[in-house]
Motif scaffolding. Structure first.
Motif, PDB file in Angstrom:
ATOM      1  N   SER A 193       0.816  -1.199   0.000  1.00  0.00           N
ATOM      2  CA  SER A 193       0.000   0.000   0.000  1.00  0.00           C
ATOM      3  C   SER A 193       0.856   1.258   0.000  1.00  0.00           C
ATOM      4  CB  SER A 193      -0.944  -0.003   1.214  1.00  0.00           C
ATOM      5  OG  SER A 193      -0.183  -0.103   2.412  1.00  0.00           O
ATOM      6  N   ASN A 248      -8.266   4.125  -8.132  1.00  0.00           N
ATOM      7  CA  ASN A 248      -8.801   4.525  -6.841  1.00  0.00           C
ATOM      8  C   ASN A 248      -9.539   3.356  -6.185  1.00  0.00           C
ATOM      9  OD1 ASN A 248     -11.354   4.437  -8.081  1.00  0.00           O
ATOM     10  ND2 ASN A 248     -11.370   6.646  -8.470  1.00  0.00           N
ATOM     11  N   GLN A 249      -9.928   3.547  -4.945  1.00  0.00           N
ATOM     12  CA  GLN A 249     -10.554   2.485  -4.167  1.00  0.00           C
ATOM     13  C   GLN A 249     -11.859   2.012  -4.787  1.00  0.00           C
ATOM     14  OE1 GLN A 249      -9.134   1.025  -1.673  1.00  0.00           O
ATOM     15  NE2 GLN A 249     -10.796  -0.206  -0.785  1.00  0.00           N
ATOM     16  N   HIS A 296      -5.238  -5.057  -4.205  1.00  0.00           N
ATOM     17  CA  HIS A 296      -6.556  -4.982  -3.558  1.00  0.00           C
ATOM     18  C   HIS A 296      -7.110  -6.386  -3.304  1.00  0.00           C
ATOM     19  CE1 HIS A 296     -10.456  -3.210  -2.528  1.00  0.00           C
ATOM     20  NE2 HIS A 296     -10.984  -4.212  -3.206  1.00  0.00           N
ATOM     21  N   CYS A 322     -11.266  -0.404  -7.672  1.00  0.00           N
ATOM     22  CA  CYS A 322     -10.834  -1.725  -7.199  1.00  0.00           C
ATOM     23  C   CYS A 322     -12.009  -2.515  -6.638  1.00  0.00           C
ATOM     24  CB  CYS A 322      -9.758  -1.566  -6.135  1.00  0.00           C
ATOM     25  SG  CYS A 322      -8.189  -0.915  -6.757  1.00  0.00           S
ATOM     26  N   GLU A 323     -12.857  -1.869  -5.875  1.00  0.00           N
ATOM     27  CA  GLU A 323     -13.983  -2.562  -5.253  1.00  0.00           C
ATOM     28  C   GLU A 323     -15.004  -3.032  -6.286  1.00  0.00           C
ATOM     29  OE1 GLU A 323     -15.404   0.226  -2.397  1.00  0.00           O
ATOM     30  OE2 GLU A 323     -13.816  -0.222  -0.932  1.00  0.00           O
TER      31      GLU A 323
END
Length: 219
Positions: free
Chosen positions: A37, A51-52, A86, A55-56
């Protein structure tokens, strides 16, 4: 992290761990040291972290697809280390079949799950023999937006992808590459509604492409 106080009494009461406990402790440190990270983007390698949210959403799509088809094949992140990290950090149950293919030697911390990959030599993957025709899921982001690079990466995908069923392929790349992807895939890869995002905003318009009917990417 704050350091613990250390006294002479601590030395006198030295804790002796069993071989099994030592092994577990080493594995714990290995797993935690593998979390990248803190890795920064290396723009010279054309690295741009997702960005997060991106990934999600991609992770959710992969999970739903694998559940529906009962897939047990390997998962390959080709030039997509952000997705790999991730999945590694948030889906430990997938680690045994999760691999990242990248030119960045920092990912050697992941041991056998990292394979050195230079798109200029698509068939020279390290230890490719054991991985040939084994990947059911491939998430791809070629480092350069030109047809030559995409052709080389496509050769790699053909080398890695399973042949007993249709592999699930996701491209996260510039929208301008739609025609190239359709030509390479004989029209099977199509643009989805999802627009990938990056930690640092980029000038190019990015899009997400898939060779299957998405459950999340078209929501």
């Amino acid at each position: 992290m704050k350091s613990q106080e250390h006294t002479q009494d601590d030395d006198d009461d030295e804790v002796v761990l069993s071989p099994e406990a030592l092994k577990a402790l080493k594995e714990f440190y290995a797993e935690n040291s593998s979390s990248s990270s803190d890795f920064q983007e290396n723009w010279k390698l054309s690295q741009f972290w997702y960005n997060q949210e991106t990934c999600e959403i991609v992770t959710e799509e992969i999970e739903k697809q694998l559940v529906e088809r009962g897939g047990q094949g390997k998962i390959g992140c080709v030039c997509t280390p952000t997705l790999f990290r991730h999945l590694w950090d948030n889906r430990p149950s997938l680690r045994e079949r999760l691999y990242v293919f990248d030119i960045d030697p920092r990912f050697e911390t992941y041991g056998k799950n990292f394979r050195v990959y230079d798109f200029n030599s698509p068939e020279s993957l390290s230890d490719v023999g054991e991985l040939k025709d084994k990947f059911e899921v491939l998430i791809v982001d070629p480092p350069y937006l030109n047809s030559e690079c995409f052709q080389q990466v496509w050769t790699t995908l053909n080398l890695l992808s399973v042949k007993s069923t249709t592999p699930l392929i996701i491209f996260l790349t510039g929208q301008v590459m739609l025609e190239t992807l359709q030509n390479l895939s004989a029209g099977t890869i199509k643009e989805t509604k999802f627009k990938p995002g990056h930690v640092n905003n980029l000038g190019n318009q990015f899009a997400c492409f898939a060779n299957f009917a998405p459950k999340v990417l078209n929501s």
